[in-house]
Design a protein around this motif. Structure first.
Motif, PDB file in Angstrom:
ATOM      1  N   ARG A  99       1.039  -1.306   0.031  1.00  0.00           N
ATOM      2  CA  ARG A  99       0.068  -0.008   0.010  1.00  0.00           C
ATOM      3  C   ARG A  99       0.840   1.198   0.073  1.00  0.00           C
ATOM      4  NH1 ARG A  99      -4.493  -1.704   4.278  1.00  0.00           N
ATOM      5  NH2 ARG A  99      -5.981  -2.916   2.558  1.00  0.00           N
ATOM      6  N   TRP A 100       1.686   1.363   0.792  1.00  0.00           N
ATOM      7  CA  TRP A 100       2.869   2.437   0.893  1.00  0.00           C
ATOM      8  C   TRP A 100       3.561   2.559  -0.458  1.00  0.00           C
ATOM      9  CZ3 TRP A 100       7.944   3.222   0.026  1.00  0.00           C
ATOM     10  CH2 TRP A 100       8.367   4.391   0.420  1.00  0.00           C
ATOM     11  N   ILE A 101       3.892   1.787  -1.018  1.00  0.00           N
ATOM     12  CA  ILE A 101       4.534   1.922  -2.437  1.00  0.00           C
ATOM     13  C   ILE A 101       3.519   2.524  -3.415  1.00  0.00           C
ATOM     14  CG2 ILE A 101       5.232   0.602  -4.456  1.00  0.00           C
ATOM     15  CD1 ILE A 101       6.471  -1.626  -2.632  1.00  0.00           C
ATOM     16  N   MET A 102       2.314   1.999  -3.541  1.00  0.00           N
ATOM     17  CA  MET A 102       1.210   2.472  -4.376  1.00  0.00           C
ATOM     18  C   MET A 102       0.845   4.089  -4.098  1.00  0.00           C
ATOM     19  SD  MET A 102       1.136   0.200  -6.306  1.00  0.00           S
ATOM     20  CE  MET A 102       0.061   1.017  -7.439  1.00  0.00           C
ATOM     21  N   ASN A 103       0.978   4.285  -2.619  1.00  0.00           N
ATOM     22  CA  ASN A 103       0.834   5.883  -2.444  1.00  0.00           C
ATOM     23  C   ASN A 103       1.847   6.631  -2.906  1.00  0.00           C
ATOM     24  OD1 ASN A 103      -1.610   5.480  -0.981  1.00  0.00           O
ATOM     25  ND2 ASN A 103      -0.744   4.831   0.758  1.00  0.00           N
ATOM     26  N   ARG A 104       3.071   5.992  -3.403  1.00  0.00           N
ATOM     27  CA  ARG A 104       4.147   6.937  -3.859  1.00  0.00           C
ATOM     28  C   ARG A 104       3.786   7.567  -5.399  1.00  0.00           C
ATOM     29  NH1 ARG A 104       6.279   8.113   0.514  1.00  0.00           N
ATOM     30  NH2 ARG A 104       4.198   7.316   0.987  1.00  0.00           N
ATOM     31  N   CYS A 105       2.669   6.995  -5.822  1.00  0.00           N
ATOM     32  CA  CYS A 105       2.193   7.759  -7.182  1.00  0.00           C
ATOM     33  C   CYS A 105       1.527   8.939  -7.046  1.00  0.00           C
ATOM     34  CB  CYS A 105       1.171   6.563  -7.752  1.00  0.00           C
ATOM     35  SG  CYS A 105       1.718   4.996  -8.482  1.00  0.00           S
ATOM     36  N   ALA A 106       0.827   9.044  -5.946  1.00  0.00           N
ATOM     37  CA  ALA A 106       0.303  10.458  -5.446  1.00  0.00           C
ATOM     38  C   ALA A 106       0.951  11.256  -4.648  1.00  0.00           C
ATOM     39  CB  ALA A 106      -1.055   9.955  -4.534  1.00  0.00           C
ATOM     40  N   ASP A 107       1.950  10.731  -3.886  1.00  0.00           N
ATOM     41  CA  ASP A 107       2.721  11.921  -2.982  1.00  0.00           C
ATOM     42  C   ASP A 107       4.030  11.266  -2.884  1.00  0.00           C
ATOM     43  OD1 ASP A 107       3.803  13.905  -1.805  1.00  0.00           O
ATOM     44  OD2 ASP A 107       2.317  13.968  -0.085  1.00  0.00           O
ATOM     45  N   PRO A 108       5.133  11.221  -3.337  1.00  0.00           N
ATOM     46  CA  PRO A 108       6.326  10.274  -2.999  1.00  0.00           C
ATOM     47  C   PRO A 108       7.145  11.049  -1.992  1.00  0.00           C
ATOM     48  CG  PRO A 108       6.832  11.606  -5.052  1.00  0.00           C
ATOM     49  CD  PRO A 108       5.390  11.856  -4.820  1.00  0.00           C
ATOM     50  N   TYR A 109       6.583  12.353  -1.558  1.00  0.00           N
ATOM     51  CA  TYR A 109       7.312  13.021  -0.276  1.00  0.00           C
ATOM     52  C   TYR A 109       6.605  12.581   1.137  1.00  0.00           C
ATOM     53  CZ  TYR A 109       8.892  15.986  -4.120  1.00  0.00           C
ATOM     54  OH  TYR A 109       9.454  16.444  -5.500  1.00  0.00           O
ATOM     55  N   ALA A 110       5.425  11.915   0.844  1.00  0.00           N
ATOM     56  CA  ALA A 110       4.592  11.926   2.394  1.00  0.00           C
ATOM     57  C   ALA A 110       5.581  10.954   3.134  1.00  0.00           C
ATOM     58  CB  ALA A 110       3.430  11.204   2.001  1.00  0.00           C
ATOM     59  N   GLY A 111       5.684  11.410   4.285  1.00  0.00           N
ATOM     60  CA  GLY A 111       6.232  10.385   5.447  1.00  0.00           C
ATOM     61  C   GLY A 111       7.717  10.247   5.312  1.00  0.00           C
ATOM     62  N   ALA A 112       8.455  10.929   4.243  1.00  0.00           N
ATOM     63  CA  ALA A 112       9.926  10.593   3.966  1.00  0.00           C
ATOM     64  C   ALA A 112      10.697  11.805   4.473  1.00  0.00           C
ATOM     65  CB  ALA A 112      10.093  10.349   2.401  1.00  0.00           C
ATOM     66  N   ARG A 113      12.059  11.683   4.535  1.00  0.00           N
ATOM     67  CA  ARG A 113      12.769  12.568   4.823  1.00  0.00           C
ATOM     68  C   ARG A 113      14.150  12.538   3.700  1.00  0.00           C
ATOM     69  NH1 ARG A 113      14.723   9.020   9.520  1.00  0.00           N
ATOM     70  NH2 ARG A 113      16.819   8.325   8.823  1.00  0.00           N
ATOM     71  N   ARG A 114      14.427  13.694   3.254  1.00  0.00           N
ATOM     72  CA  ARG A 114      15.577  13.998   2.280  1.00  0.00           C
ATOM     73  C   ARG A 114      17.060  13.572   2.936  1.00  0.00           C
ATOM     74  NH1 ARG A 114      15.983  18.815  -1.477  1.00  0.00           N
ATOM     75  NH2 ARG A 114      14.547  17.408  -2.688  1.00  0.00           N
ATOM     76  N   GLU A 115      17.556  12.617   2.180  1.00  0.00           N
ATOM     77  CA  GLU A 115      18.714  12.198   2.557  1.00  0.00           C
ATOM     78  C   GLU A 115      20.087  12.709   1.793  1.00  0.00           C
ATOM     79  OE1 GLU A 115      19.887  10.165   5.232  1.00  0.00           O
ATOM     80  OE2 GLU A 115      17.711  10.383   5.842  1.00  0.00           O
ATOM     81  N   GLY A 116      19.548  13.160   0.624  1.00  0.00           N
ATOM     82  CA  GLY A 116      20.585  13.552  -0.380  1.00  0.00           C
ATOM     83  C   GLY A 116      19.756  14.631  -1.536  1.00  0.00           C
ATOM     84  N   GLU A 117      20.687  14.782  -2.450  1.00  0.00           N
ATOM     85  CA  GLU A 117      20.149  15.684  -3.382  1.00  0.00           C
ATOM     86  C   GLU A 117      18.882  15.518  -3.759  1.00  0.00           C
ATOM     87  OE1 GLU A 117      20.954  17.528  -7.743  1.00  0.00           O
ATOM     88  OE2 GLU A 117      22.627  17.052  -6.565  1.00  0.00           O
ATOM     89  N   ASN A 118      18.323  14.041  -4.220  1.00  0.00           N
ATOM     90  CA  ASN A 118      17.274  13.577  -4.808  1.00  0.00           C
ATOM     91  C   ASN A 118      16.937  12.189  -4.057  1.00  0.00           C
ATOM     92  OD1 ASN A 118      18.685  12.335  -6.279  1.00  0.00           O
ATOM     93  ND2 ASN A 118      17.671  12.794  -8.351  1.00  0.00           N
ATOM     94  N   LEU A 119      17.594  11.756  -2.977  1.00  0.00           N
ATOM     95  CA  LEU A 119      17.502  10.694  -2.353  1.00  0.00           C
ATOM     96  C   LEU A 119      16.630  10.768  -1.099  1.00  0.00           C
ATOM     97  CD1 LEU A 119      18.179   7.583  -2.379  1.00  0.00           C
ATOM     98  CD2 LEU A 119      20.069   8.254  -0.743  1.00  0.00           C
ATOM     99  N   TRP A 120      15.636  10.032  -0.956  1.00  0.00           N
ATOM    100  CA  TRP A 120      14.618   9.847   0.056  1.00  0.00           C
ATOM    101  C   TRP A 120      14.679   8.771   0.940  1.00  0.00           C
ATOM    102  CZ3 TRP A 120      11.404  14.467   1.078  1.00  0.00           C
ATOM    103  CH2 TRP A 120      11.729  15.675   0.298  1.00  0.00           C
ATOM    104  N   PHE A 121      14.406   8.939   2.096  1.00  0.00           N
ATOM    105  CA  PHE A 121      14.158   7.719   2.938  1.00  0.00           C
ATOM    106  C   PHE A 121      13.016   7.749   3.975  1.00  0.00           C
ATOM    107  CE2 PHE A 121      14.925   5.559   7.084  1.00  0.00           C
ATOM    108  CZ  PHE A 121      15.528   4.558   7.123  1.00  0.00           C
ATOM    109  N   ALA A 122      12.476   6.518   4.183  1.00  0.00           N
ATOM    110  CA  ALA A 122      11.061   6.801   5.091  1.00  0.00           C
ATOM    111  C   ALA A 122      10.889   5.211   5.738  1.00  0.00           C
ATOM    112  CB  ALA A 122       9.789   6.433   4.120  1.00  0.00           C
ATOM    113  N   SER A 123      10.624   5.211   6.860  1.00  0.00           N
ATOM    114  CA  SER A 123      10.320   3.864   7.303  1.00  0.00           C
ATOM    115  C   SER A 123       8.670   3.667   7.144  1.00  0.00           C
ATOM    116  CB  SER A 123      10.356   3.860   8.921  1.00  0.00           C
ATOM    117  OG  SER A 123       9.758   5.018   9.636  1.00  0.00           O
TER     118      SER A 123
END
Length: 98
Positions: free
Chosen positions: A38-62
């Motif tokens: 479900r979380w993967i599918m939600n990346r289609c609508a908002d890839p930033y939701a609940g994630a933090r930036r780790e690099g220029e365009n690299l993001w990380f989320a639990s």
């Protein structure tokens, strides 16, 4: 942040399959696997939701709903705004807290 138009997902299916093979104890838990999907599918609508930036365009989320036995499933991924593409780097089970 960009508008709510759908984003293209790349390499999530492959990385999900790899996670299922390398982390079978986590992947076998139905609720955890469903939460990851479900979380993967939600990346289609908002890839930033609940994630933090780790690099220029690299993001990380639990991933919410995946905490089990002192561990949580996490994902790192790249966001390419100009191409409206989200490309998975890795899905893995890590010790909590991350």
């Amino acid at each position: 942040m960009p508008d709510n138009a759908d984003w293209k997902l790349k390499e999530f299916v492959e990385k999900l399959s790899l996670w299922e093979k390398t982390e079978p104890a986590s992947a076998a838990l139905g609720g955890v696997c469903l939460a990851v999907t479900r979380w993967i599918m939600n990346r289609c609508a908002d890839p930033y939701a609940g994630a933090r930036r780790e690099g220029e365009n690299l993001w990380f989320a639990s991933i919410p709903g995946t905490l089990h036995g002192g561990q949580v499933v996490c994902c790192s991924y790249w966001i390419y705004e100009t191409r409206r593409t989200v490309r998975c780097n890795q899905i893995s089970t890590l010790n909590w807290p991350v």
